[in-house]
Motif scaffolding. Structure first.
Motif, PDB file in Angstrom:
ATOM      1  N   UNK A  64       1.178  -1.418   0.377  1.00 48.67           N
ATOM      2  CA  UNK A  64      -0.465   0.292  -0.054  1.00 48.67           C
ATOM      3  C   UNK A  64       1.048   1.142   0.148  1.00 48.67           C
ATOM      4  N   UNK A  66       1.357   5.583  -1.031  1.00 50.78           N
ATOM      5  CA  UNK A  66       0.732   7.360  -1.101  1.00 50.78           C
ATOM      6  C   UNK A  66       1.211   7.795  -2.438  1.00 50.78           C
ATOM      7  N   UNK A  68       2.199  11.477  -4.179  1.00 48.99           N
ATOM      8  CA  UNK A  68       1.837  12.638  -4.207  1.00 48.99           C
ATOM      9  C   UNK A  68       2.468  12.876  -5.671  1.00 48.99           C
ATOM     10  N   UNK A 101      -2.822  13.979  -4.691  1.00 49.95           N
ATOM     11  CA  UNK A 101      -2.827  12.503  -3.948  1.00 49.95           C
ATOM     12  C   UNK A 101      -3.453  11.206  -3.960  1.00 49.95           C
ATOM     13  N   UNK A 103      -4.000   6.997  -3.879  1.00 49.99           N
ATOM     14  CA  UNK A 103      -4.050   5.649  -2.370  1.00 49.99           C
ATOM     15  C   UNK A 103      -3.858   4.148  -3.493  1.00 49.99           C
ATOM     16  N   UNK A 105      -2.728   0.435  -4.448  1.00 53.93           N
ATOM     17  CA  UNK A 105      -2.237  -1.060  -3.985  1.00 53.93           C
ATOM     18  C   UNK A 105      -1.821  -2.051  -4.971  1.00 53.93           C
ATOM     19  N   UNK A 131       4.822   7.129  -0.647  1.00 54.61           N
ATOM     20  CA  UNK A 131       5.272   7.066   0.568  1.00 54.61           C
ATOM     21  C   UNK A 131       4.872   5.231   0.957  1.00 54.61           C
ATOM     22  N   UNK A 132       5.073   4.345   1.445  1.00 54.92           N
ATOM     23  CA  UNK A 132       5.311   3.441   1.249  1.00 54.92           C
ATOM     24  C   UNK A 132       4.423   3.041   2.715  1.00 54.92           C
ATOM     25  N   UNK A 133       3.038   2.316   3.379  1.00 47.84           N
ATOM     26  CA  UNK A 133       2.775   1.809   4.269  1.00 47.84           C
ATOM     27  C   UNK A 133       3.261   0.765   4.760  1.00 47.84           C
TER      28      UNK A 133
END
Lengths: 146, 146
Positions: A64, A66, A68, A101, A103, A105, A131-133
DNA sequence: TGTGAAATATTGATCGG
DNA sequence: CCGATCAATATTTCACA
């Protein structure tokens, strides 16, 4: 939209498959009244649809991120370009240094990289910052009682 | 988890209320077989629950923001602290300069500010950086066919 | 709007093959 | 996985408060 409607929404978010009799009992209404309330909530568009919540990991989607997305042009008409990338779950125009932005997966980081490549191919996109979760604490529906 | 299962998941994501007969017809199975497939998908946890998709604006939640939460300590055990703030829809531990990324929905920017205040009250939180969404292109469930 | 009740249609759920 | 069965539920309707 009173407290009863909000209570019904919360109950439906938890389990949309339960009987109207159970819904009515939980909020202190008859079966028919509960039915009518929910029907109107759908009619007004408050309830968009009944759906299933799928575990992303079961689909092999373990990554997952996010992203920018920076741009050198107005991105307000680019919704379809983002929607055309199936790995993108959400896309929002944002205030601040970046423009959009998203999201994302994917199954692997290689596939995430490929999504970034396709983002760059969108007209006006000048850069990305991913940015990796590492871990998801929780993901839940909007609270009707806030 | 074969292609039939993925097709069923896509159909259920679009409308979880439709009859098993319709599901079966769409994927070339009998009612009973479709029923059994879906039952197993639930049993395995692939389908977490059936829920309703609620329009946030109908709830008065017109402000959407993503907040990067910086911290001076390990945040890995702070899930409950974030979950205790109902305006937070998602919370993820992230790699990079910040520690946690949260998705927040409120009615007003004043309430968003209040959420930030409550975030600062969480142990270890040293800073926040909020990004407000001006427009949402789309929000959709994870694609089983990617 | 809500209640209680009753009727039918549809569907969920189960079983033998 | 299929076809068929049975019980549960959704859905609609009614008179009435």
């Amino acid at each position: 939209m009173d407290d009863t409607d909000r209570a019904l929404l919360t109950l439906l978010q938890d389990d949309a498959g339960q009987a109207y009799a159970a819904l009515g009992k939980a909020v202190g209404l008859s079966t028919a009244a509960a039915h009518e309330r929910v029907r109107k909530l759908r009619e007004r568009g408050v309830v968009r649809r009944t759906t299933v919540e799928v575990d992303p990991r079961s689909l092999g989607l373990g990554v997952l991120a996010f992203v920018m997305v920076e741009s050198s042009a107005w991105m307000g008409d680019s919704a379809e370009a983002f929607a055309a990338i199936p790995e993108i779950e959400e896309a929002h125009i944002i205030a601040g240094s970046a423009s959009v932005l998203v999201k994302v997966r994917t199954a692997t980081t290689e596939q995430l990289q490929d999504v970034l490549r396709r983002l760059y191919a969108i007209d006006g996109v000048s850069g990305t910052q991913a940015t990796v979760a590492l871990e998801t604490f929780f993901e839940r529906p909007p609270s009707p009682t806030s």
